[in-house]
Write an enzyme that holds these catalytic residues in place. Structure first.
Site, short mmCIF file in Angstrom:
data_model
loop_
_atom_site.label_atom_id
_atom_site.label_comp_id
_atom_site.label_asym_id
_atom_site.label_seq_id
_atom_site.Cartn_x
_atom_site.Cartn_y
_atom_site.Cartn_z
N GLU A 1 -3.74 -6.19 1.34
CA GLU A 1 -4.39 -5.04 1.94
C GLU A 1 -5.48 -4.47 1.02
OE1 GLU A 1 -1.68 -2.65 4.76
OE2 GLU A 1 -0.40 -3.18 3.06
N GLU B 1 5.77 -8.63 4.36
CA GLU B 1 6.58 -7.47 4.76
C GLU B 1 7.50 -7.77 5.93
OE1 GLU B 1 2.79 -5.75 2.91
OE2 GLU B 1 3.33 -7.44 4.19
#
Length: 256
Positions: free
Chosen positions: A114, A134
């Protein structure tokens, strides 16, 4: 420049090199790292001699995301505060008035992915491995990656990567438009510097205006998307699946 514990900052002419420096944990971020990144960007943005910023990592990885040995223990309001801090770091990179180029190698995972997405451009080494793991922990990326990734690679590919958590190598990253260029590991920073110095010859005002025009409304940490991610993170972290998977992850020492 201020003294930093988890960063190294160097200069090569008009280019500043901001290096994450926690190689013992593959540059995984804790709250102090986030605060240092934001403070360093504030300083570099005000430094007139700096025209372009390169963001990279020390050791054998760019960034393996959040340091779950520390962050994985957060609950309730503490967890929400961390999500907001993490989100605001990515926004600070994305909204920097100067171009930020990611020079990426090794693992670029989770929050590290990210962070790379928040950069304006991404130059990668041949050994790079992007991933959003994740989903395997029972949660979702929480700092703007789900909003930025589809803009770069398209919605279908973004869904595949986020829903499977699989690793993406240099060739696929370049083919999908995630990487602007691929270089041998030992030439990554050198080649990125060549590009950055050429970019620095452009008008700083024009570059800043181009950034704003191309990305006029990044997701705000306190806006709807930021609020959603704090609620989503809390819901996922309260799920027994996350507690089991995160505990297993920290015991085995991370995604290596």
């Amino acid at each position: 420049m201020s003294d930093y514990r988890y960063l190294e900052i160097g200069r090569d002419g008009p280019v500043a090199i901001l290096k994450l420096n926690r190689p013992e944990v593959l540059n995984a971020c804790n709250p102090a790292t986030h605060r240092e990144i934001q403070a360093a960007l504030e300083e570099l943005e005000l430094e007139e001699a700096v025209k372009v910023i390169i963001l990279t990592g020390a050791g054998r990885a760019f960034c393996s995301g959040s340091d779950l040995r520390e962050v994985g223990k957060f609950e309730g309001e503490e967890a929400k505060r961390y999500i907001r801090l993490d989100f605001s770091t990515k926004n600070r990179i994305a909204t920097c008035s100067k171009p930020v180029i990611g020079a990426l190698h090794g693992h670029v995972a989770g929050g590290g992915f990210e962070m790379a997405l928040a950069c304006d451009l991404r130059f990668v080494a041949e050994d790079v491995l992007f991933s959003l793991p994740e989903i395997k922990l029972g949660t979702i990326p929480g700092s703007g990656g789900l909003q930025r990734l589809p803009q770069i690679v398209g919605l279908g590919i973004a869904k595949e990567w986020a829903m499977t958590g699989r690793r993406i190598g240099a060739e696929e990253a370049f083919r999908r438009g995630l990487a602007n260029a691929v270089h041998p590991n030992d030439r990554l920073l050198e080649e990125t510097l060549v590009f950055a110095k050429d970019l620095a010859e452009r008008s700083g005002l024009a570059l800043a205006l181009a950034k704003v025009a191309l990305d006029p409304a990044p997701p705000a940490a306190d806006g709807m998307i930021g609020f959603y991610h704090r609620l989503a993170s809390q819901a996922c972290h309260d799920d027994p699946v996350y507690k089991q998977q995160a505990g297993s992850y920290t015991k085995k020492g991370g995604d290596d």
